[in-house]
Design a protein around this motif. Structure first.
Motif, PDB file in Angstrom:
ATOM      1  N   ILE A 103      44.980  24.925  28.529  1.00  0.00           N
ATOM      2  CA  ILE A 103      44.427  26.056  29.289  1.00  0.00           C
ATOM      3  C   ILE A 103      45.476  26.567  30.280  1.00  0.00           C
ATOM      4  CG2 ILE A 103      42.681  26.732  30.988  1.00  0.00           C
ATOM      5  CD1 ILE A 103      40.814  24.635  29.633  1.00  0.00           C
ATOM      6  N   ALA A 104      46.130  25.617  30.978  1.00  0.00           N
ATOM      7  CA  ALA A 104      47.093  26.028  32.009  1.00  0.00           C
ATOM      8  C   ALA A 104      48.329  26.681  31.405  1.00  0.00           C
ATOM      9  CB  ALA A 104      47.490  24.814  32.846  1.00  0.00           C
ATOM     10  N   SER A 105      48.545  26.520  30.114  1.00  0.00           N
ATOM     11  CA  SER A 105      49.727  27.154  29.512  1.00  0.00           C
ATOM     12  C   SER A 105      49.449  28.592  29.103  1.00  0.00           C
ATOM     13  CB  SER A 105      50.207  26.350  28.305  1.00  0.00           C
ATOM     14  OG  SER A 105      49.301  26.513  27.240  1.00  0.00           O
ATOM     15  N   VAL A 106      48.172  29.011  29.112  1.00  0.00           N
ATOM     16  CA  VAL A 106      47.859  30.365  28.647  1.00  0.00           C
ATOM     17  C   VAL A 106      47.039  31.175  29.656  1.00  0.00           C
ATOM     18  CG1 VAL A 106      47.974  29.790  26.174  1.00  0.00           C
ATOM     19  CG2 VAL A 106      45.813  29.489  27.401  1.00  0.00           C
ATOM     20  N   ALA A 107      46.959  30.716  30.908  1.00  0.00           N
ATOM     21  CA  ALA A 107      46.185  31.463  31.908  1.00  0.00           C
ATOM     22  C   ALA A 107      46.682  31.110  33.301  1.00  0.00           C
ATOM     23  CB  ALA A 107      44.698  31.118  31.790  1.00  0.00           C
ATOM     24  N   ALA A 108      46.148  31.815  34.310  1.00  0.00           N
ATOM     25  CA  ALA A 108      46.458  31.472  35.701  1.00  0.00           C
ATOM     26  C   ALA A 108      45.357  30.555  36.195  1.00  0.00           C
ATOM     27  CB  ALA A 108      46.497  32.745  36.538  1.00  0.00           C
ATOM     28  N   VAL A 109      45.749  29.310  36.514  1.00  0.00           N
ATOM     29  CA  VAL A 109      44.734  28.298  36.812  1.00  0.00           C
ATOM     30  C   VAL A 109      44.880  27.800  38.246  1.00  0.00           C
ATOM     31  CG1 VAL A 109      43.921  25.970  36.211  1.00  0.00           C
ATOM     32  CG2 VAL A 109      44.628  27.549  34.404  1.00  0.00           C
ATOM     33  N   ILE A 145      37.611  24.174  39.044  1.00  0.00           N
ATOM     34  CA  ILE A 145      38.767  24.708  38.319  1.00  0.00           C
ATOM     35  C   ILE A 145      38.483  26.168  37.983  1.00  0.00           C
ATOM     36  CG2 ILE A 145      40.198  24.514  36.220  1.00  0.00           C
ATOM     37  CD1 ILE A 145      39.840  21.513  36.354  1.00  0.00           C
ATOM     38  N   GLU A 146      39.428  27.034  38.365  1.00  0.00           N
ATOM     39  CA  GLU A 146      39.269  28.469  38.097  1.00  0.00           C
ATOM     40  C   GLU A 146      40.332  28.899  37.110  1.00  0.00           C
ATOM     41  OE1 GLU A 146      37.711  29.517  42.620  1.00  0.00           O
ATOM     42  OE2 GLU A 146      39.693  30.188  41.956  1.00  0.00           O
ATOM     43  N   VAL A 147      39.906  29.547  36.077  1.00  0.00           N
ATOM     44  CA  VAL A 147      40.836  29.991  35.031  1.00  0.00           C
ATOM     45  C   VAL A 147      40.771  31.516  34.973  1.00  0.00           C
ATOM     46  CG1 VAL A 147      41.363  29.882  32.561  1.00  0.00           C
ATOM     47  CG2 VAL A 147      40.461  27.862  33.751  1.00  0.00           C
ATOM     48  N   ARG A 148      41.896  32.167  35.350  1.00  0.00           N
ATOM     49  CA  ARG A 148      41.894  33.632  35.406  1.00  0.00           C
ATOM     50  C   ARG A 148      42.752  34.236  34.301  1.00  0.00           C
ATOM     51  NH1 ARG A 148      39.617  35.339  40.176  1.00  0.00           N
ATOM     52  NH2 ARG A 148      39.388  33.546  41.566  1.00  0.00           N
ATOM     53  N   ASP A 149      42.303  35.397  33.844  1.00  0.00           N
ATOM     54  CA  ASP A 149      43.100  36.248  32.947  1.00  0.00           C
ATOM     55  C   ASP A 149      43.655  35.489  31.743  1.00  0.00           C
ATOM     56  OD1 ASP A 149      42.682  38.337  34.750  1.00  0.00           O
ATOM     57  OD2 ASP A 149      44.334  37.611  36.008  1.00  0.00           O
ATOM     58  N   LEU A 150      42.765  34.904  30.998  1.00  0.00           N
ATOM     59  CA  LEU A 150      43.139  34.131  29.813  1.00  0.00           C
ATOM     60  C   LEU A 150      44.050  34.949  28.885  1.00  0.00           C
ATOM     61  CD1 LEU A 150      42.486  31.433  28.323  1.00  0.00           C
ATOM     62  CD2 LEU A 150      40.651  32.666  27.167  1.00  0.00           C
ATOM     63  N   PHE A 151      45.100  34.352  28.427  1.00  0.00           N
ATOM     64  CA  PHE A 151      46.061  34.953  27.477  1.00  0.00           C
ATOM     65  C   PHE A 151      46.779  36.186  28.043  1.00  0.00           C
ATOM     66  CE2 PHE A 151      42.764  33.500  24.146  1.00  0.00           C
ATOM     67  CZ  PHE A 151      43.347  32.239  24.035  1.00  0.00           C
ATOM     68  N   TYR A 152      46.855  36.313  29.376  1.00  0.00           N
ATOM     69  CA  TYR A 152      47.402  37.590  29.875  1.00  0.00           C
ATOM     70  C   TYR A 152      48.876  37.759  29.565  1.00  0.00           C
ATOM     71  CZ  TYR A 152      49.706  35.839  34.160  1.00  0.00           C
ATOM     72  OH  TYR A 152      50.537  35.221  35.042  1.00  0.00           O
ATOM     73  N   LYS A 153      49.564  36.630  29.310  1.00  0.00           N
ATOM     74  CA  LYS A 153      50.972  36.797  28.926  1.00  0.00           C
ATOM     75  C   LYS A 153      51.160  36.736  27.412  1.00  0.00           C
ATOM     76  CE  LYS A 153      53.504  35.338  33.002  1.00  0.00           C
ATOM     77  NZ  LYS A 153      54.229  34.219  33.597  1.00  0.00           N
ATOM     78  N   LEU A 154      50.048  36.682  26.688  1.00  0.00           N
ATOM     79  CA  LEU A 154      50.120  36.608  25.227  1.00  0.00           C
ATOM     80  C   LEU A 154      49.312  37.763  24.632  1.00  0.00           C
ATOM     81  CD1 LEU A 154      49.303  32.803  24.903  1.00  0.00           C
ATOM     82  CD2 LEU A 154      51.525  33.819  24.458  1.00  0.00           C
ATOM     83  N   PRO A 155      49.898  38.978  24.660  1.00  0.00           N
ATOM     84  CA  PRO A 155      49.104  40.139  24.238  1.00  0.00           C
ATOM     85  C   PRO A 155      48.523  39.979  22.831  1.00  0.00           C
ATOM     86  CG  PRO A 155      51.421  40.731  24.683  1.00  0.00           C
ATOM     87  CD  PRO A 155      51.264  39.298  25.056  1.00  0.00           C
ATOM     88  N   GLY A 156      49.247  39.287  21.987  1.00  0.00           N
ATOM     89  CA  GLY A 156      48.754  39.085  20.611  1.00  0.00           C
ATOM     90  C   GLY A 156      47.416  38.374  20.594  1.00  0.00           C
ATOM     91  N   ARG A 157      47.261  37.385  21.512  1.00  0.00           N
ATOM     92  CA  ARG A 157      46.006  36.635  21.533  1.00  0.00           C
ATOM     93  C   ARG A 157      44.948  37.351  22.364  1.00  0.00           C
ATOM     94  NH1 ARG A 157      45.769  30.652  21.363  1.00  0.00           N
ATOM     95  NH2 ARG A 157      43.781  31.398  20.596  1.00  0.00           N
ATOM     96  N   ARG A 158      45.398  37.983  23.430  1.00  0.00           N
ATOM     97  CA  ARG A 158      44.459  38.706  24.305  1.00  0.00           C
ATOM     98  C   ARG A 158      43.721  39.782  23.488  1.00  0.00           C
ATOM     99  NH1 ARG A 158      42.386  38.242  29.670  1.00  0.00           N
ATOM    100  NH2 ARG A 158      41.521  40.268  30.126  1.00  0.00           N
ATOM    101  N   LYS A 159      44.498  40.386  22.569  1.00  0.00           N
ATOM    102  CA  LYS A 159      43.941  41.466  21.754  1.00  0.00           C
ATOM    103  C   LYS A 159      42.722  40.987  20.953  1.00  0.00           C
ATOM    104  CE  LYS A 159      46.136  42.910  18.116  1.00  0.00           C
ATOM    105  NZ  LYS A 159      47.418  42.978  17.433  1.00  0.00           N
ATOM    106  N   PHE A 160      42.711  39.722  20.630  1.00  0.00           N
ATOM    107  CA  PHE A 160      41.616  39.212  19.813  1.00  0.00           C
ATOM    108  C   PHE A 160      40.341  38.921  20.595  1.00  0.00           C
ATOM    109  CE2 PHE A 160      44.908  38.612  16.636  1.00  0.00           C
ATOM    110  CZ  PHE A 160      44.230  39.079  15.519  1.00  0.00           C
TER     111      PHE A 160
END
Ligand code: ADP
Ligand code: MG
Length: 603
Positions: A103-109, A145-160
């Motif tokens: 989770i921490a590798s793909v969002a702001a946690v 634990i707060e997880v913000r903007d999931l996949f925000y640096k991975l537009p390919g995944r965010r798009k899904f």
């Protein structure tokens, strides 16, 4: 030049995240599972924009100390297993030590946590794998634990990611699973600041189901429990009338973990067979407990599937427990009286109401008096399909001299009344109110039972036709005929060659006298050609009996004589499972006077 390089940790985590973190719902699942593993009794989940902007999970669990909160987000860090031996019996929901790192590798946690024996807490922030310092902070015991903007640096995944509404349905689904598996937990879920669910701990499962689904679902459940062969099973089984068109409302839990399992799903389906049409699914909440050593959860990235070491045992136990309960329960469908009122609103004044009620009662008494039965009628043999269409006046409102009251042994049995309406339904007065019987469905069930019983005991009588009836067959039908001689024989059918591509029906089952022999055999051969290779012998015979019962039963739109109705009702008394036809549809709907009174605003 070498082309292979070692991936750095963050890349490894991002790849792992691809497996376990698909959408905000997966974040909710992983965080809540951690809270449960931390022994929390209260968990608050807050979500914004369907979880796309924020997923926050706060618990009052054991918390993490300064060292642990720094370590928890590293790959492969866990407090739940230590050696390979631990893998053989996993009692916690998590164990791989990869969820937080993923989770921490793909969002702001941001995480804050405090253990019970520490006066202050600690916080840490990780932004797409970039880890900040562990800092002291003041907070309550437990973890948020707060997880913000999931996949925000991975537009390919965010798009899904889908719309907030769609993502929210996934979040709610995860919440539902946790809530069902853990009725002891205090759970809240809010979306964009609005509370969606507030489920107090210790609530009964039925209350939870009513809150999570509907009151109707909760009221339509039958409970069964068993402890046998190392398996404890608690089942809440939906009555056939609340069945669904998909298996979405089949929830299976194994030691508190929501799972999907094809063996168990199959067992559920089998248990409901004959209670439901093939395309309908029973509503089932199944809670199984068994030793952790008896299955492996380390077979699927999200652990939604497990491998049972003795899958056959699980299958047969689930099937037996569910089937036994369904067979042993009166599954009569309750008729619901529509709220629509005909005409003007009923009088509201109490005196008027009394007057109104009295008038209805008087009118009904009058009506029934006029149609008093002719006592001691002779009963003649019921020949389905051979009814002499007599006038409606003759058929209506007569007491069945030979019809046993629904509850025998009562001091003063209510006089049974019936009336055929629209040549399709029979209205019968009962002690509590009245019933509406679907004449085709009921006769179909009776015939099914009779056929089944006689076919299995080899006692199905057959008659020789005066003139053999011949018809042409296709190659597939011919082949089906050759391959299924046994089934035809069991059904009392004698079908012989009668020239090239032509066969003749010589004998036919007496019980099926309501059907046309040629049409019947033709359809039977089609069914055998279609299903012969797919079903085992027992299932195939069952399908055939089903079809025979459907074809042989009196039809909707067929006028019945008084004695035919009497006989149908008498056979119903003697017939098992008569409240459902073999496809699982109800054969009768019950209405109570109490409901009527409510609808007429008399109470
Ligand atoms: P796993 O659950 O498989 O151990 P995670 O990455 O989900 O792996 O969590 C890593 C570790 O962080 C856990 O083993 C646990 O010790 C700690 N942890 C995570 N969430 C919490 C929590 N809510 N409360 C206390 N400890 C937690
Ligand atoms: Mg975990």
């Amino acid at each position: 030049m070498s082309v292979i390089s070692v991936l750095d940790d963050n890349m490894i985590n991002m790849i792992a995240a691809g497996e376990v973190i698909e959408r905000p719902g997966s974040v909710v699942k992983e965080l809540v599972e951690n809270s449960i593993d931390a022994g929390a009794t209260r968990i608050e989940i807050a979500v914004e924009d369907g979880g796309r902007r924020l997923v926050s999970v706060a618990d009052a669990g054991c918390g993490m100390d300064e060292e642990d909160i720094g370590r928890a987000f590293e790959p492969h860090t866990t407090s739940k297993i230590r050696t390979s031996k631990d893998l053989r019996a996993i009692a916690t929901l998590g164990f791989r030590g990869e969820a937080l790192a993923s989770i921490a590798s793909v969002a702001a946690v941001k995480a804050i946590s405090r253990t019970r024996d520490c006066p202050g807490g600690y916080s840490i922030e990780i932004d797409c794998g970039k880890k900040g310092e562990v800092k002291p902070c003041s907070c309550d015991c437990g973890t948020r634990i707060e997880v913000r903007d999931l996949f925000y640096k991975l537009p390919g995944r965010r798009k899904f990611l889908r719309t907030a509404n769609t993502e929210m349905t996934h979040v709610v689904e995860q919440f539902t699973r946790v809530a069902l598996a853990n009725p002891r937990l205090d759970l809240t879920l809010s979306h964009n600041g609005r509370e969606l669910y507030n489920l107090p701990g210790g609530q009964s499962l039925i209350d939870r189901i009513a809150k999570l689904f509907s009151q109707e679902t909760a009221e339509g459940l039958i409970e069964t429990a068993s402890e046998e062969k190392g398996l404890s099973i608690l089942g809440l089984l939906g009555r056939p009338e609340i069945s669904r068109t998909s298996n979405k409302l089949q929830y299976i839990f194994l030691n508190g973990r929501f799972i999907r399992d094809k063996f168990i799903s199959h067992a559920i389906r089998e248990a409901y067979r004959t209670f439901l049409d093939a395309e309908r699914f029973g509503v089932v909440f199944l809670f199984i407990r068994m030793p952790y050593e008896d299955y492996d959860v380390n077979v699927h990235p999200t652990k939604i599937e497990v491998r049972f070491y003795n899958a056959n045992l699980v299958h047969s136990q689930v099937l037996a427990v569910l089937r036994e309960k369904l067979l042993g329960t009166n599954l009569d469908a309750k008729g619901r009286i529509p709220i629509t009122q005909v005409g003007a609103a009923p009088p509201t004044h109490a005196k008027d109401q009394d007057e109104h009620a009295l008038n209805i009662r008087r009118a009904m008494d009058e009506f029934f008096k006029k149609h008093r039965p002719v006592e001691g009628q002779n009963r003649f043999e019921f020949q389905p399909g051979k009814s002499s269409a007599s006038s409606l006046a003759e058929n209506s409102y007569r007491a069945a001299a030979t019809y046993e009251p629904l509850r025998p042994g009562q001091a003063e049995p209510a006089e049974p009344w019936f009336l055929q309406i629209h040549d399709s339904y029979i209205v019968v007065q009962t002690d509590e109110g009245f019933e509406i019987i679907d004449q085709h469905a009921l006769h179909e069930r009776i015939l099914y039972n009779q056929l089944k019983q006689r076919v299995t005991s080899g006692a199905l009588e057959s008659q020789k036709l005066l003139l053999p009836e011949s018809f042409e067959v296709s190659t597939a039908q011919q082949q089906a005929l050759e391959e299924n001689g046994g089934i035809l024989e069991k059904l009392g059918l004698e079908v012989v060659p009668f020239g090239p591509k032509t066969v003749a029906v010589q004998s036919f089952a007496s019980l099926l006298c309501n059907t046309n022999p040629v049409e019947f055999v033709r359809d039977l051969l089609d069914l055998l050609a279609d299903k012969g290779g797919k079903f085992d012998a027992e299932r195939l015979l069952d399908e055939v009996i089903n079809m025979a019962a459907c074809k042989g039963a009196i039809k909707a739109g067929q006028r019945l004589t008084t004695s035919e109705i009497e006989q149908l009702l008498a056979e119903r008394q003697a017939s098992e499972l008569s409240s459902r036809c073999a496809h699982g549809r109800p054969t009768a709907l019950r209405f109570s006077i109490a409901d009527l009174e409510k609808q007429f605003k008399r109470t």
